[in-house]
Motif scaffolding. Structure first.
Motif, short mmCIF file in Angstrom:
data_model
loop_
_atom_site.label_atom_id
_atom_site.label_comp_id
_atom_site.label_asym_id
_atom_site.label_seq_id
_atom_site.Cartn_x
_atom_site.Cartn_y
_atom_site.Cartn_z
N HIS A 170 0.84 -1.20 0.00
CA HIS A 170 0.00 0.00 0.00
C HIS A 170 0.88 1.26 0.00
CE1 HIS A 170 -3.63 2.23 0.74
NE2 HIS A 170 -3.03 2.86 1.74
N ALA A 171 1.88 1.27 0.89
CA ALA A 171 2.73 2.46 1.06
C ALA A 171 3.53 2.76 -0.22
CB ALA A 171 3.65 2.26 2.24
N GLN A 172 4.05 1.72 -0.88
CA GLN A 172 4.92 1.98 -2.02
C GLN A 172 4.13 2.51 -3.23
OE1 GLN A 172 5.66 -0.06 -5.06
NE2 GLN A 172 3.73 -1.14 -4.71
N LYS A 173 2.82 2.23 -3.24
CA LYS A 173 2.01 2.78 -4.34
C LYS A 173 1.89 4.30 -4.21
CE LYS A 173 -1.03 -1.03 -5.36
NZ LYS A 173 -2.11 -1.66 -4.67
N LYS A 174 1.83 4.76 -2.95
CA LYS A 174 1.54 6.17 -2.73
C LYS A 174 2.77 7.03 -2.49
CE LYS A 174 -1.22 6.20 0.73
NZ LYS A 174 -2.25 6.43 1.72
N ASN A 175 3.87 6.38 -2.05
CA ASN A 175 4.94 7.17 -1.44
C ASN A 175 6.30 6.89 -2.11
OD1 ASN A 175 6.68 8.40 0.33
ND2 ASN A 175 5.52 7.78 2.14
#
Ligand code: PMV
Length: 367
Positions: free
Chosen positions: A229-234
């Protein structure tokens, strides 16, 4: 050293089921420590992992009157890995004879040191032996399948390390680090997201590390989902994953030339990058800090999925670090890296067995 198994002295059961008589195999497989590359390996970067000297023993005995684990009927709530292994290996080979599984775990569970992989590999290895197969690549593939189906995701790092022993590099099949002999490749045939990995042998010096378990249970699936989830956004998270990939590649020559100071510095850098991913935990950080504060420590990082779980330290004073970890509330294990992979201890094969009437009495002695 082989310990005797209680089942060896158990009375024989169903001696003539479908022409099989009293067949059993004992297999042992080691735990593991991920040295570098956890989480990043899910995104195609390489990871380095090493087998430990902690081992799980599994005896599989064919045939009982029902499928059992340590004397209890097999149940998906308690034996999820083993039930999947029975379905995916024994059942998939068309075998229906009930088998009895006896386990003796030398790898502490939920400690980040690969207990479920060791259990899976030893069980799959024992079933393979009964089926007349002793091919580590096939065991690694079946064990990965069992672990992935049970956990619902993840890379083959743990199961391949436990199967291969020693040290391994695992990477995307189309982007191997080419650091050593290729052992096998693994594929996951998901039509939406097909994946393929290569496993290479790495040269590992004689290394002892101290694993510190925080006692906080981190779930691998949750941590993997969190990073996804985090790597998609950040972009910071994506950069941290790429950093981990670079650190992992840099570690290979340092390990080869036994540059422990260099390896220790990379462990610290890898820990910082894992922190950026959001998988560190205060209880693990505390153990990393006490290990680093102990004179003689060259580096320390969390190992495995995080969110709790374990760390390890590379140190010139393993006992002192183990004491410091215990004093800080953790559980410490001094483990030697590079132990052998899957091994059999006295296995009998179904292949080429004579008909029951002509079958000689099975030899009860482990070889
Ligand atoms: O927590 P462990 O030891 O099962 O390690 C998980 C490693 C991850 O890279 C986070 C996931 C994986 O399957 O590779």
């Amino acid at each position: 050293m082989v310990r005797p198994f209680p089942l060896f002295n158990a009375p024989r059961v169903n001696p003539f089921v479908q022409g099989l008589s009293d067949l059993r195999a004992i297999c042992t497989a080691p735990g593991k420590v991920i040295l570098f590359g956890e989480h990043a390996v899910v995104y195609g970067h390489p990871a380095l992992a090493a087998a430990t000297d902690q081992r799980t023993h599994v005896e599989v005995d064919c045939c009982g009157t029902e499928f059992t684990v340590n004397g209890l009927r097999i149940h998906d709530r308690y034996h999820s890995y083993l039930l999947t292994a029975v379905k995916e290996v024994w059942g998939a080979q068309g075998r229906s004879e009930p088998i009895r599984i006896q386990t003796e775990g030398g790898v502490p569970s939920a400690s980040g040191t690969g207990s479920s992989a060791a259990l899976t590999v030893a069980t799959v290895g024992a079933m393979h032996a009964l089926l007349g197969k002793r091919d580590p690549a096939a065991i690694a593939r079946d064990s990965f399948r069992v672990e992935r189906l049970t956990q619902g995701g993840g890379s083959p790092t743990d199961t391949s390390t436990s199967t291969a022993g020693g040290g391994i590099a695992i990477s995307r099949l189309d982007d191997p680090p080419n650091v050593g002999e290729k052992l096998w490749d693994l594929h996951w045939e998901d039509p939406e997201n097909p994946r393929a990995w290569a496993v290479e042998r790495i040269e590992l010096p004689d290394l002892t590390v101290v694993v510190g378990n925080s006692g906080v249970k981190g779930r691998t699936d949750e941590q993997v989902a969190k990073v996804a989830h985090a790597q998609k956004k950040n972009a910071v998270v994506r950069d941290a994953l790429a950093d981990i990939g670079r650190i992992t590649r840099d570690a290979v020559p340092l390990l080869r030339r036994k540059d422990f100071v260099g390896v220790g510095a990379l462990l610290d850098k890898a820990h910082a990058a894992l922190h950026m991913l959001g998988v560190n935990h205060p209880a693990v950080e505390n153990l990393v800090q006490v290990a680093r504060a102990t004179p003689g420590t060259l580096g320390a990082k969390l190992t495995g999925a995080g969110g709790g779980g374990s760390m390890f330290a590379l140190t010139e004073r393993p006992q002192a670090v183990a004491e410091a970890i215990k004093a800080a509330g953790g559980t410490a294990y001094v483990v030697r890296l590079g132990g052998p992979g899957v091994q059999w201890v006295g296995a009998e094969s179904m292949e080429g067995l004579p008909a029951p009437s002509a079958a000689p009495a099975a030899d009860e002695t482990a070889t």
